[in-house]
Design an enzyme around this catalytic site. Structure first.
Site, PDB file in Angstrom:
ATOM      1  N   CYS A   1       0.802  -1.199   0.000  1.00 22.50           N
ATOM      2  CA  CYS A   1       0.000   0.000   0.000  1.00 22.50           C
ATOM      3  C   CYS A   1       0.856   1.280   0.000  1.00 22.50           C
ATOM      4  O   CYS A   1       0.523   2.216  -0.687  1.00 22.50           O
ATOM      5  CB  CYS A   1      -0.915  -0.041   1.206  1.00 22.50           C
ATOM      6  SG  CYS A   1      -2.353   0.982   1.057  1.00 22.50           S
TER       7      CYS A   1
ATOM      8  N   TRP B   1      -0.519  -4.179   2.043  1.00 24.00           N
ATOM      9  CA  TRP B   1      -1.887  -4.702   2.156  1.00 24.00           C
ATOM     10  C   TRP B   1      -1.929  -5.919   1.248  1.00 24.00           C
ATOM     11  O   TRP B   1      -1.737  -5.817   0.044  1.00 24.00           O
ATOM     12  CB  TRP B   1      -2.900  -3.643   1.725  1.00 24.00           C
ATOM     13  CG  TRP B   1      -4.332  -4.053   1.890  1.00 24.00           C
ATOM     14  CD1 TRP B   1      -5.083  -4.012   3.020  1.00 24.00           C
ATOM     15  CD2 TRP B   1      -5.196  -4.541   0.846  1.00 24.00           C
ATOM     16  NE1 TRP B   1      -6.362  -4.444   2.763  1.00 24.00           N
ATOM     17  CE2 TRP B   1      -6.463  -4.777   1.430  1.00 24.00           C
ATOM     18  CE3 TRP B   1      -5.034  -4.810  -0.513  1.00 24.00           C
ATOM     19  CZ2 TRP B   1      -7.549  -5.268   0.710  1.00 24.00           C
ATOM     20  CZ3 TRP B   1      -6.103  -5.294  -1.239  1.00 24.00           C
ATOM     21  CH2 TRP B   1      -7.353  -5.514  -0.626  1.00 24.00           C
TER      22      TRP B   1
ATOM     23  N   GLY C   1       0.770  -2.578  -6.278  1.00 24.42           N
ATOM     24  CA  GLY C   1       0.106  -2.990  -7.513  1.00 24.42           C
ATOM     25  C   GLY C   1       0.003  -4.497  -7.621  1.00 24.42           C
ATOM     26  O   GLY C   1       0.249  -5.232  -6.661  1.00 24.42           O
TER      27      GLY C   1
ATOM     28  N   GLU D   1     -24.992   3.389   2.197  1.00 25.04           N
ATOM     29  CA  GLU D   1     -23.791   3.877   2.856  1.00 25.04           C
ATOM     30  C   GLU D   1     -23.799   3.508   4.341  1.00 25.04           C
ATOM     31  O   GLU D   1     -22.764   3.138   4.900  1.00 25.04           O
ATOM     32  CB  GLU D   1     -23.677   5.395   2.670  1.00 25.04           C
ATOM     33  CG  GLU D   1     -22.601   6.080   3.498  1.00 25.04           C
ATOM     34  CD  GLU D   1     -21.185   5.655   3.175  1.00 25.04           C
ATOM     35  OE1 GLU D   1     -20.269   6.053   3.918  1.00 25.04           O
ATOM     36  OE2 GLU D   1     -20.972   4.916   2.181  1.00 25.04           O
TER      37      GLU D   1
ATOM     38  N   LYS E   1     -20.932   1.237   6.216  1.00 25.98           N
ATOM     39  CA  LYS E   1     -20.174   1.685   7.389  1.00 25.98           C
ATOM     40  C   LYS E   1     -20.237   0.645   8.505  1.00 25.98           C
ATOM     41  O   LYS E   1     -19.234   0.355   9.156  1.00 25.98           O
ATOM     42  CB  LYS E   1     -20.713   3.027   7.893  1.00 25.98           C
ATOM     43  CG  LYS E   1     -20.287   4.206   7.075  1.00 25.98           C
ATOM     44  CD  LYS E   1     -18.794   4.457   7.197  1.00 25.98           C
ATOM     45  CE  LYS E   1     -18.266   5.186   5.966  1.00 25.98           C
ATOM     46  NZ  LYS E   1     -18.170   4.368   4.774  1.00 25.98           N
TER      47      LYS E   1
ATOM     48  N   GLU F   1     -18.107  -2.414   7.560  1.00 27.94           N
ATOM     49  CA  GLU F   1     -16.679  -2.100   7.466  1.00 27.94           C
ATOM     50  C   GLU F   1     -15.985  -2.154   8.819  1.00 27.94           C
ATOM     51  O   GLU F   1     -14.885  -2.701   8.931  1.00 27.94           O
ATOM     52  CB  GLU F   1     -16.477  -0.692   6.884  1.00 27.94           C
ATOM     53  CG  GLU F   1     -16.549  -0.585   5.380  1.00 27.94           C
ATOM     54  CD  GLU F   1     -16.286   0.824   4.911  1.00 27.94           C
ATOM     55  OE1 GLU F   1     -15.452   0.981   4.010  1.00 27.94           O
ATOM     56  OE2 GLU F   1     -16.901   1.769   5.432  1.00 27.94           O
TER      57      GLU F   1
ATOM     58  N   HIS G   1     -40.339  -8.425  -1.781  1.00 29.95           N
ATOM     59  CA  HIS G   1     -39.816  -9.184  -2.916  1.00 29.95           C
ATOM     60  C   HIS G   1     -38.625 -10.048  -2.513  1.00 29.95           C
ATOM     61  O   HIS G   1     -37.802 -10.392  -3.360  1.00 29.95           O
ATOM     62  CB  HIS G   1     -39.439  -8.237  -4.052  1.00 29.95           C
ATOM     63  CG  HIS G   1     -40.601  -7.479  -4.615  1.00 29.95           C
ATOM     64  ND1 HIS G   1     -41.574  -8.072  -5.389  1.00 29.95           N
ATOM     65  CD2 HIS G   1     -40.966  -6.182  -4.473  1.00 29.95           C
ATOM     66  CE1 HIS G   1     -42.477  -7.167  -5.733  1.00 29.95           C
ATOM     67  NE2 HIS G   1     -42.137  -6.015  -5.183  1.00 29.95           N
TER      68      HIS G   1
ATOM     69  N   LYS H   1      -7.119   2.146   2.834  1.00 33.92           N
ATOM     70  CA  LYS H   1      -7.733   3.459   2.600  1.00 33.92           C
ATOM     71  C   LYS H   1      -7.675   3.846   1.129  1.00 33.92           C
ATOM     72  O   LYS H   1      -8.664   4.278   0.555  1.00 33.92           O
ATOM     73  CB  LYS H   1      -6.996   4.514   3.443  1.00 33.92           C
ATOM     74  CG  LYS H   1      -7.574   5.911   3.333  1.00 33.92           C
ATOM     75  CD  LYS H   1      -8.928   6.002   3.998  1.00 33.92           C
ATOM     76  CE  LYS H   1      -9.476   7.409   3.980  1.00 33.92           C
ATOM     77  NZ  LYS H   1     -10.867   7.446   4.479  1.00 33.92           N
TER      78      LYS H   1
END
Length: 605
Positions: A2, A74, A100, A478, A482, A485, A501, A600
Site C-alpha cells: 500500500c 496490504w 500494484g 452507505e 459503514k 466495514e 420481494h 484506505k
C-alpha cells in the site's frame, strides 16, 4: 500495495523512512518493512504488526544507512507474514518494494525458477526483484527499464542494489509514485504526505516513467526510454499526524469535523456558476446532454445520490457505474456525456482505469470531485471540484463522503442553471440551505448519546437490514457499508419497497432494521413498509425528522433529527448512520480506524 518510501542521502535515513510509513498508515496495511544499504550489504527488518513495532525492532538492532526503501503492505498475493512482507531481496543483491499487481507473475515465476532463482514468498512482487537481478549487468537503471517492459499489470516500484550505493530507481504504471527533491539528497514515495517535513519539492511521475535517484541527480525517462523533464511542484502536504484531541479514534474525530469540512468545501460559493468547476466548465456544461458517473465504494453511493439530484433539478439523464465493472462490459458511448469521477484520494485504480476507458471511447468531457488537488484524477480530468475535507485518516470514509455530496449538489445546481432550469429565487434558497448545513449537522451530532444507547443493542447482533426510499436509498446503502466495514456485522441495504420481494424472509427479532425516514413525499409509503417489518416481529430503529409523525412504541425505536432538510436531507441523515456504526464497533472492540482486510487508498484492481 500500500505505501512506499525511499531515500538516497548523506545522513541516516532510517528516521525518515519510518516517519514516512507512519504518515501512510491511514491507507491500511497488514505488514511493513525497511531495507537499507549497510557497509556494502543489504539489511532489512520486517513486521506483521504496526510500524511502531517495526521501529522497536530497528531501535533494538540499530539498523541505519544512507540508502534505503520502506513499505507498508496490504496483502494481495500471499497471506500477511514476515516472508511475504516487503522489501523483497534477490540473491542478497537487489532490494525492492512494490505497489500494484503483476498479472503475468506466474509465467515469470516459472521462467525465473528455471533460471535457478529460489522463491521465498507467495507474492507477485518477488518476481520483479528476481527479474531485475536476472537482467542486471552493472547498471540498475538499465536493468529496471528492461524489467518493466516484461511486466503486465499495475505497479509502482522502488529498488536499490548492493553494488551501487547512493542510488534508488523507481518506476510506475497504473499506481501512483512521486519524487521528492532535496539538496544533496532525493526521495521517492507513493504519496507526498509521506515526505511532509522532509521536502516540499515534488515531481509527479507520469505513466511509464522510470526515475534514477542519486545524491545530486534525478534523471527520468518515459515509456519510450526518452529523457524527459517533469515539473517540480511545491506541495505543502499535511503530515497526517493530527492530534486526536478529546476523541478516541480518528473516525470519531472526522465525523465531528464534518461541519467545518462542509463549510470549507462551500467556502467560495456565493452564487451558482459553472466556473466553480473550472474555466472551461461553461462551454462543456452547455454542450453535454447526459452525465456518466464513475466511482467505487462510498464514492459510488455519493454518485447514486447525485443521480437523484441532477435528474430532479437539472432534468439531465444520469447513469452511475461501478468503475471496476464499467470498463469490462460493452457500453454505448455518448460523446456529449459529461464523465464525472468521484474519489477521495484521486488515486483509485479502478476509477482511473474507467476514466481512461471512457476517454478511449470518445467521451472527452471529464470532471472529477476529489479531495486531493495534486492527485492523478485531478491531473487527468478537464474540470475538477476540490472538496476540502482535509486529511481523512480513518479507513472508513466519513467527512470525505459528505463533502462529496455537497460538491455534487452544487454540480446539480450548476447544470440546472446552464440548462435554464434554475431561477434567481431558487438559487438564493439553495445557497441559503447550503450555508446552513454546518449548523444543521452540528445539531445532528448532538444526538450522539441517544445513538450510543442503540449501539449497545446492536453490538450483540450479527446481521442488520437498512431501508431507505428514493433519494435516501443510497444513504441506507452507505449506512450498511459503514456498519459492516468497522463492526464486522453483516449488513445489507434495500429500497423499502423491495421488502416483500425477498428480504422480508430474513426479518426476525434478531435482525435489527435501520430505517432512514425523512418527512418527504414517500413517508407514508415508508410507514407501510415499516409495518410489514413489525408484523413479522422485526425490531425497527428509525432515524426520523422532527415532523414525520413516527412515534416510538414496542419494537419501534425512534431518534428524531432536529429538522427536515429537503433535497439536502441525505447529508444530514448520513451523520447518525456514521455514529451508529462507530459506536457499535466501539462496543464490539474492533480496530475502528484500521478495520481488518481493508485499505484506505485502493491502488490495485
Amino acid at each position: 500495495m500500500c505505501g512506499i518510501v525511499g531515500a538516497v542521502a548523506q545522513r541516516n535515513i532510517t528516521p525518515i523512512l519510518l516517519e514516512g510509513l507512519k504518515r501512510l498508515e491511514y491507507r491500511g496495511y497488514d505488514s511493513c518493512g525497511v531495507a537499507l544499504h549497510v557497509d556494502g550489504k543489504l539489511q532489512r527488518s520486517r513486521s506483521t504488526s504496526r510500524v511502531t513495532e517495526l521501529q522497536a525492532q530497528i531501535d533494538q538492532t540499530g539498523l541505519a544507512g544512507f540508502t534505503g526503501i520502506a513499505h507498508t503492505r496490504w496483502a494481495t498475493h500471499g497471506v500477511p507474514s514476515s516472508a511475504n512482507a516487503h522489501p523483497h531481496f534477490s540473491r542478497e543483491r537487489i532490494a525492492l518494494v512494490h505497489n500494484g499487481i503483476i498479472e503475468n507473475h506466474e509465467e515469470l515465476r516459472a521462467e525465473l525458477s528455471t533460471a535457478g532463482y529460489i522463491f521465498e514468498s507467495q507474492t507477485d512482487t518477488e518476481v520483479i526483484a528476481h527479474l531485475i537481478d536476472h537482467l542486471y549487468q552493472g547498471d540498475l537503471f538499465e536493468a529496471v527499464q528492461q524489467a518493466v517492459k516484461r511486466l503486465s499489470g499495475a505497479f509502482a516500484i522502488a529498488v536499490f542494489c548492493r553494488d551501487e550505493p547512493h542510488r534508488v530507481v523507481g518506476a510506475r504504471l497504473g499506481s501512483p509514485l512521486i519524487v521528492g527533491v532535496g539538496k544533496g539528497e532525493n526521495f521517492i514515495a507513493s504519496d507526498a504526505m509521506a515526505l511532509a517535513g522532509t521536502t516540499d519539492q515534488i515531481i509527479y511521475l507520469e505513466e511509464g516513467d522510470v526515475v534514477d535517484l542519486q545524491l545530486q541527480k534525478c534523471w527520468i525517462v518515459d515509456n519510450q526510454g526518452k529523457s524527459v523533464q517533469r515539473e517540480i511542484r511545491t506541495v505543502h502536504a499535511h503530515s497526517g499526524a493530527a492530534e486526536l484531541g478529546p476523541y478516541r479514534h480518528y473516525m470519531q474525530k472526522e465525523i465531528f469535523e464534518q461541519p467545518r469540512a462542509i463549510a470549507d468545501t462551500l467556502e467560495n460559493v456565493t452564487n451558482i456558476m459553472p466556473e466553480l468547476f473550472g474555466d472551461k466548465a461553461y462551454g462543456i456544461f452547455k454542450e453535454i446532454d447526459s452525465v456518466l458517473i464513475l466511482a467505487c465504494g462510498t464514492s459510488y453511493y455519493a454518485g447514486l445520490t447525485a443521480k437523484y439530484w441532477i435528474e430532479s433539478i437539472a432534468k439531465i439523464t444520469v447513469n452511475v457505474e461501478i468503475a471496476s465493472e464499467y470498463r469490462y462490459r460493452d457500453s454505448v458511448p455518448n460523446p456529449k456525456s459529461l464523465v464525472v469521477t468521484i474519489s477521495q484520494s484521486g488515486e483509485t485504480a479502478d476509477t482511473l482505469a474507467a476514466l481512461k476507458h471512457a476517454r478511449n471511447q470518445g467521451m472527452l468531457h471529464t470532471l472529477t470531485v476529489c479531495n486531493v488537488t495534486t492527485s492523478a484524477m485531478v491531473r487527468e480530468c478537464e474540470l475538477a471540484y476540490i472538496t476540502h475535507a482535509g486529511v481523512e485518516v480513518g479507513v472508513a470514509s466519513t467527512k470525505a463522503f459528505t463533502t462529496q455530496l455537497a460538491a455534487l449538489f452544487l454540480l446539480a445546481l450548476s447544470l440546472a442553471q446552464i440548462k435554464g432550469r434554475l431561477n434567481d429565487e431558487q438559487e438564493a434558497e439553495h445557497i441559503k440551505a447550503m450555508r446552513h448545513l454546518p449548523v444543521a449537522i452540528s445539531a445532528v451530532l448532538a444526538l450522539e448519546p441517544q445513538i450510543i444507547a442503540w449501539a449497545e443493542q446492536f453490538a450483540s447482533k450479527e446481521n442488520a437490514l437498512f431501508l431507505g426510499r428514493g433519494l435516501h436509498y443510497p444513504i441506507a446503502m452507505e449506512g450498511a457499508l459503514k456498519l459492516k466495514e468497522i463492526s464486522y456485522i453483516h449488513a445489507e441495504a434495500y429500497p423499502a419497497g423491495e421488502l416483500k420481494h425477498g428480504p422480508l424472509a430474513l426479518v426476525t427479532k434478531e435482525m435489527p432494521v435501520v430505517t432512514v425516514a425523512p418527512n418527504d413525499t414517500l413517508i407514508e409509503k415508508l410507514k407501510s413498509n415499516m409495518q410489514e417489518v413489525r408484523a413479522r416481529g422485526g425490531e425497527l430503529y428509525v432515524f426520523a425528522d422532527a415532523d414525520s409523525h413516527i412515534t416510538a412504541s414496542e419494537g419501534i425505536h425512534v431518534i428524531r433529527l432536529p429538522e427536515h432538510y429537503g433535497l439536502l436531507s441525505p447529508i444530514l441523515h448520513t451523520v447518525p448512520l456514521q455514529l451508529l456504526a462507530y459506536h457499535t464497533a466501539l462496543a464490539r472492540g474492533t480496530d475502528v480506524d484500521k478495520p481488518r482486510n481493508l485499505a484506505k487508498s485502493v491502488t490495485v484492481e
